[in-house]
Every structure is written in C-alpha cells, then in structure tokens.
Design a protein around this motif. Sequence first.
Motif, PDB file in Angstrom:
ATOM      1  N   ALA A  99      39.100  57.330  45.257  1.00 60.83           N
ATOM      2  CA  ALA A  99      38.432  58.089  45.728  1.00 60.83           C
ATOM      3  C   ALA A  99      38.337  58.998  47.312  1.00 60.83           C
ATOM      4  O   ALA A  99      38.386  56.916  47.676  1.00 60.83           O
ATOM      5  CB  ALA A  99      36.845  57.322  44.858  1.00 60.83           C
ATOM      6  N   LYS A 100      37.846  60.030  47.438  1.00 59.50           N
ATOM      7  CA  LYS A 100      37.549  59.949  48.203  1.00 59.50           C
ATOM      8  C   LYS A 100      36.186  60.761  48.985  1.00 59.50           C
ATOM      9  O   LYS A 100      35.850  61.777  47.897  1.00 59.50           O
ATOM     10  CB  LYS A 100      39.238  61.164  49.084  1.00 59.50           C
ATOM     11  CG  LYS A 100      40.550  60.086  49.096  1.00 59.50           C
ATOM     12  CD  LYS A 100      41.465  61.401  49.624  1.00 59.50           C
ATOM     13  CE  LYS A 100      43.374  59.920  48.850  1.00 59.50           C
ATOM     14  NZ  LYS A 100      43.618  61.296  49.756  1.00 59.50           N
ATOM     15  N   ASP A 101      36.197  61.253  50.074  1.00 63.08           N
ATOM     16  CA  ASP A 101      35.180  61.155  50.419  1.00 63.08           C
ATOM     17  C   ASP A 101      35.525  62.549  51.953  1.00 63.08           C
ATOM     18  O   ASP A 101      35.451  62.185  52.562  1.00 63.08           O
ATOM     19  CB  ASP A 101      33.047  60.971  50.898  1.00 63.08           C
ATOM     20  CG  ASP A 101      32.352  61.361  51.423  1.00 63.08           C
ATOM     21  OD1 ASP A 101      32.501  62.507  51.670  1.00 63.08           O
ATOM     22  OD2 ASP A 101      31.488  60.880  52.120  1.00 63.08           O
ATOM     23  N   PHE A 102      35.291  64.125  51.364  1.00 59.65           N
ATOM     24  CA  PHE A 102      35.661  64.840  52.393  1.00 59.65           C
ATOM     25  C   PHE A 102      34.479  65.804  52.802  1.00 59.65           C
ATOM     26  O   PHE A 102      34.787  66.488  53.272  1.00 59.65           O
ATOM     27  CB  PHE A 102      36.904  65.706  51.647  1.00 59.65           C
ATOM     28  CG  PHE A 102      38.443  64.858  51.569  1.00 59.65           C
ATOM     29  CD1 PHE A 102      38.665  65.004  50.438  1.00 59.65           C
ATOM     30  CD2 PHE A 102      38.873  64.761  52.488  1.00 59.65           C
ATOM     31  CE1 PHE A 102      39.836  64.060  50.089  1.00 59.65           C
ATOM     32  CE2 PHE A 102      40.119  64.510  52.433  1.00 59.65           C
ATOM     33  CZ  PHE A 102      40.503  64.039  51.121  1.00 59.65           C
ATOM     34  N   GLY A 103      33.617  64.557  53.346  1.00 58.27           N
ATOM     35  CA  GLY A 103      32.387  65.672  53.717  1.00 58.27           C
ATOM     36  C   GLY A 103      31.033  66.245  52.967  1.00 58.27           C
ATOM     37  O   GLY A 103      30.421  65.924  52.573  1.00 58.27           O
ATOM     38  N   SER A 104      32.164  67.457  52.322  1.00 56.42           N
ATOM     39  CA  SER A 104      31.004  68.041  51.079  1.00 56.42           C
ATOM     40  C   SER A 104      31.569  68.294  50.683  1.00 56.42           C
ATOM     41  O   SER A 104      32.005  68.333  49.083  1.00 56.42           O
ATOM     42  CB  SER A 104      31.284  69.400  52.069  1.00 56.42           C
ATOM     43  OG  SER A 104      32.543  70.073  51.510  1.00 56.42           O
ATOM     44  N   GLU A 105      32.596  67.535  49.504  1.00 60.12           N
ATOM     45  CA  GLU A 105      33.271  67.067  48.568  1.00 60.12           C
ATOM     46  C   GLU A 105      33.673  65.708  48.348  1.00 60.12           C
ATOM     47  O   GLU A 105      34.195  65.587  48.813  1.00 60.12           O
ATOM     48  CB  GLU A 105      33.899  67.747  48.030  1.00 60.12           C
ATOM     49  CG  GLU A 105      34.951  68.449  46.450  1.00 60.12           C
ATOM     50  CD  GLU A 105      36.324  69.394  47.167  1.00 60.12           C
ATOM     51  OE1 GLU A 105      37.047  69.257  47.774  1.00 60.12           O
ATOM     52  OE2 GLU A 105      36.102  70.063  45.783  1.00 60.12           O
ATOM     53  N   LEU A 106      33.164  65.246  46.853  1.00 61.31           N
ATOM     54  CA  LEU A 106      34.217  63.999  46.631  1.00 61.31           C
ATOM     55  C   LEU A 106      35.201  64.185  45.383  1.00 61.31           C
ATOM     56  O   LEU A 106      35.266  65.369  45.182  1.00 61.31           O
ATOM     57  CB  LEU A 106      32.896  63.108  46.059  1.00 61.31           C
ATOM     58  CG  LEU A 106      32.025  62.888  46.313  1.00 61.31           C
ATOM     59  CD1 LEU A 106      31.693  61.731  45.374  1.00 61.31           C
ATOM     60  CD2 LEU A 106      32.285  61.329  47.570  1.00 61.31           C
ATOM     61  N   ILE A 107      36.246  63.519  45.838  1.00 57.14           N
ATOM     62  CA  ILE A 107      37.515  63.570  44.731  1.00 57.14           C
ATOM     63  C   ILE A 107      37.599  62.527  44.100  1.00 57.14           C
ATOM     64  O   ILE A 107      38.309  61.714  44.972  1.00 57.14           O
ATOM     65  CB  ILE A 107      38.838  64.712  45.240  1.00 57.14           C
ATOM     66  CG1 ILE A 107      38.412  65.377  46.228  1.00 57.14           C
ATOM     67  CG2 ILE A 107      40.230  64.568  44.793  1.00 57.14           C
ATOM     68  CD1 ILE A 107      39.438  66.604  46.996  1.00 57.14           C
ATOM     69  N   LEU A 108      37.901  62.670  42.960  1.00 60.51           N
ATOM     70  CA  LEU A 108      37.910  61.393  42.245  1.00 60.51           C
ATOM     71  C   LEU A 108      39.643  61.523  41.353  1.00 60.51           C
ATOM     72  O   LEU A 108      38.998  62.073  40.865  1.00 60.51           O
ATOM     73  CB  LEU A 108      36.936  60.975  41.340  1.00 60.51           C
ATOM     74  CG  LEU A 108      35.699  60.561  42.552  1.00 60.51           C
ATOM     75  CD1 LEU A 108      34.367  61.293  42.533  1.00 60.51           C
ATOM     76  CD2 LEU A 108      34.758  59.120  41.916  1.00 60.51           C
ATOM     77  N   THR A 109      39.773  60.690  41.472  1.00 61.27           N
ATOM     78  CA  THR A 109      41.283  60.744  40.098  1.00 61.27           C
ATOM     79  C   THR A 109      41.041  59.713  38.368  1.00 61.27           C
ATOM     80  O   THR A 109      40.505  57.898  38.841  1.00 61.27           O
ATOM     81  CB  THR A 109      42.495  60.255  40.235  1.00 61.27           C
ATOM     82  OG1 THR A 109      42.253  60.797  41.578  1.00 61.27           O
ATOM     83  CG2 THR A 109      43.976  60.751  39.907  1.00 61.27           C
ATOM     84  N   PHE A 110      40.947  59.684  37.335  1.00 61.99           N
ATOM     85  CA  PHE A 110      40.697  59.724  36.818  1.00 61.99           C
ATOM     86  C   PHE A 110      41.587  59.002  35.467  1.00 61.99           C
ATOM     87  O   PHE A 110      42.890  59.889  35.284  1.00 61.99           O
ATOM     88  CB  PHE A 110      38.741  59.671  35.778  1.00 61.99           C
ATOM     89  CG  PHE A 110      38.289  59.460  36.380  1.00 61.99           C
ATOM     90  CD1 PHE A 110      37.216  58.326  36.354  1.00 61.99           C
ATOM     91  CD2 PHE A 110      37.566  60.827  37.003  1.00 61.99           C
ATOM     92  CE1 PHE A 110      36.194  58.541  37.319  1.00 61.99           C
ATOM     93  CE2 PHE A 110      36.360  60.500  37.531  1.00 61.99           C
ATOM     94  CZ  PHE A 110      35.722  58.825  37.535  1.00 61.99           C
ATOM     95  N   TRP A 111      42.116  58.393  35.355  1.00 61.95           N
ATOM     96  CA  TRP A 111      43.445  58.417  34.359  1.00 61.95           C
ATOM     97  C   TRP A 111      42.792  57.196  32.586  1.00 61.95           C
ATOM     98  O   TRP A 111      41.940  56.648  32.372  1.00 61.95           O
ATOM     99  CB  TRP A 111      44.524  57.189  34.302  1.00 61.95           C
ATOM    100  CG  TRP A 111      44.979  57.455  35.520  1.00 61.95           C
ATOM    101  CD1 TRP A 111      45.309  56.821  36.745  1.00 61.95           C
ATOM    102  CD2 TRP A 111      45.904  57.962  34.931  1.00 61.95           C
ATOM    103  NE1 TRP A 111      46.024  57.510  37.631  1.00 61.95           N
ATOM    104  CE2 TRP A 111      46.805  57.928  36.568  1.00 61.95           C
ATOM    105  CE3 TRP A 111      46.912  58.978  33.639  1.00 61.95           C
ATOM    106  CZ2 TRP A 111      47.882  58.792  37.146  1.00 61.95           C
ATOM    107  CZ3 TRP A 111      48.343  58.727  34.581  1.00 61.95           C
ATOM    108  CH2 TRP A 111      48.456  59.218  35.532  1.00 61.95           C
ATOM    109  N   TRP A 112      42.447  58.906  31.914  1.00 61.44           N
ATOM    110  CA  TRP A 112      41.676  58.374  30.201  1.00 61.44           C
ATOM    111  C   TRP A 112      42.565  58.412  29.402  1.00 61.44           C
ATOM    112  O   TRP A 112      44.203  58.155  29.069  1.00 61.44           O
ATOM    113  CB  TRP A 112      40.620  60.211  29.922  1.00 61.44           C
ATOM    114  CG  TRP A 112      40.353  59.732  31.240  1.00 61.44           C
ATOM    115  CD1 TRP A 112      40.045  61.089  31.758  1.00 61.44           C
ATOM    116  CD2 TRP A 112      38.702  59.317  31.641  1.00 61.44           C
ATOM    117  NE1 TRP A 112      38.694  61.261  33.100  1.00 61.44           N
ATOM    118  CE2 TRP A 112      37.814  60.337  32.560  1.00 61.44           C
ATOM    119  CE3 TRP A 112      38.914  57.982  30.408  1.00 61.44           C
ATOM    120  CZ2 TRP A 112      37.083  59.946  32.901  1.00 61.44           C
ATOM    121  CZ3 TRP A 112      37.024  57.683  31.352  1.00 61.44           C
ATOM    122  CH2 TRP A 112      36.407  58.671  32.307  1.00 61.44           C
TER     123      TRP A 112
END
Length: 116
Positions: A1-14
């Motif tokens: 997961a990354k925090d780019f200030g105004s947005e979180l971007i998370l990668t999941f594997w389901w």
Amino acid sequence: AKDFGSELILTFWWGAQRVPETDVTLFLHVYDAAGQLVAQGDGYPLAGLFPPRMWSPGDLVRDVRHVELPPDLGQGSYVVVVGWYDTATADRLPAFDEGGDRLPQDAAPVFQFSRP
C-alpha cells in the motif's frame, strides 16, 4: 500500500475457493484513531469489471484499489480495513483472523498509516 497524499493505492490478491452463493461486494474503509469513518472504497474487483460471482474455483485476482482521502484529513493515526458484504442485503460476510477468531465488524485490518 502507498499513501500519495490525497489517495491511498492498495493492491490485493483475491483467491477463489468456490463461487459465492450470493452476489458480494468488497468494502474498504479508512478509520481514524477515534473509530470514525473518514474514507471508503466499495465495489467489485478490477474497477468493477470482475464481480466474484464470475470467478471460478482456483482463480487468483490482482485488484488495485484507489481510495480518495478527504482534503482536510488531519494529523493522526489511521487504519484501513477490508471485508465483503452481500450486495442485495448489505449484510457483511463473516471474517476471521488466522487463529479462527471472528474479527470485529467482520473487517480485517490491512494497513495502518499516520499523518504527522
């Protein structure tokens, strides 16, 4: 997961062990230290293009989620939780930790971050 200030971007594997009996939707919620919901991103994986009812047993799905954070998000600690709910009824599916204990609110904590 990354925090780019105004947005979180998370990668999941389901992974699919079986096709769900009902239509289910992923929820992703961000809570502050007081337990208040500050942001969320609900929906089907792959930007809504691949609902779990279309999965087959053995499928492995890479799902990148973008969660907009409020512009006035203040200092403090935050936790991101994830889970699934029945799309028709909004009832959450049971969620358990690795030890087999049911998680509070059927939501699994997946990421924590702080704002200085």
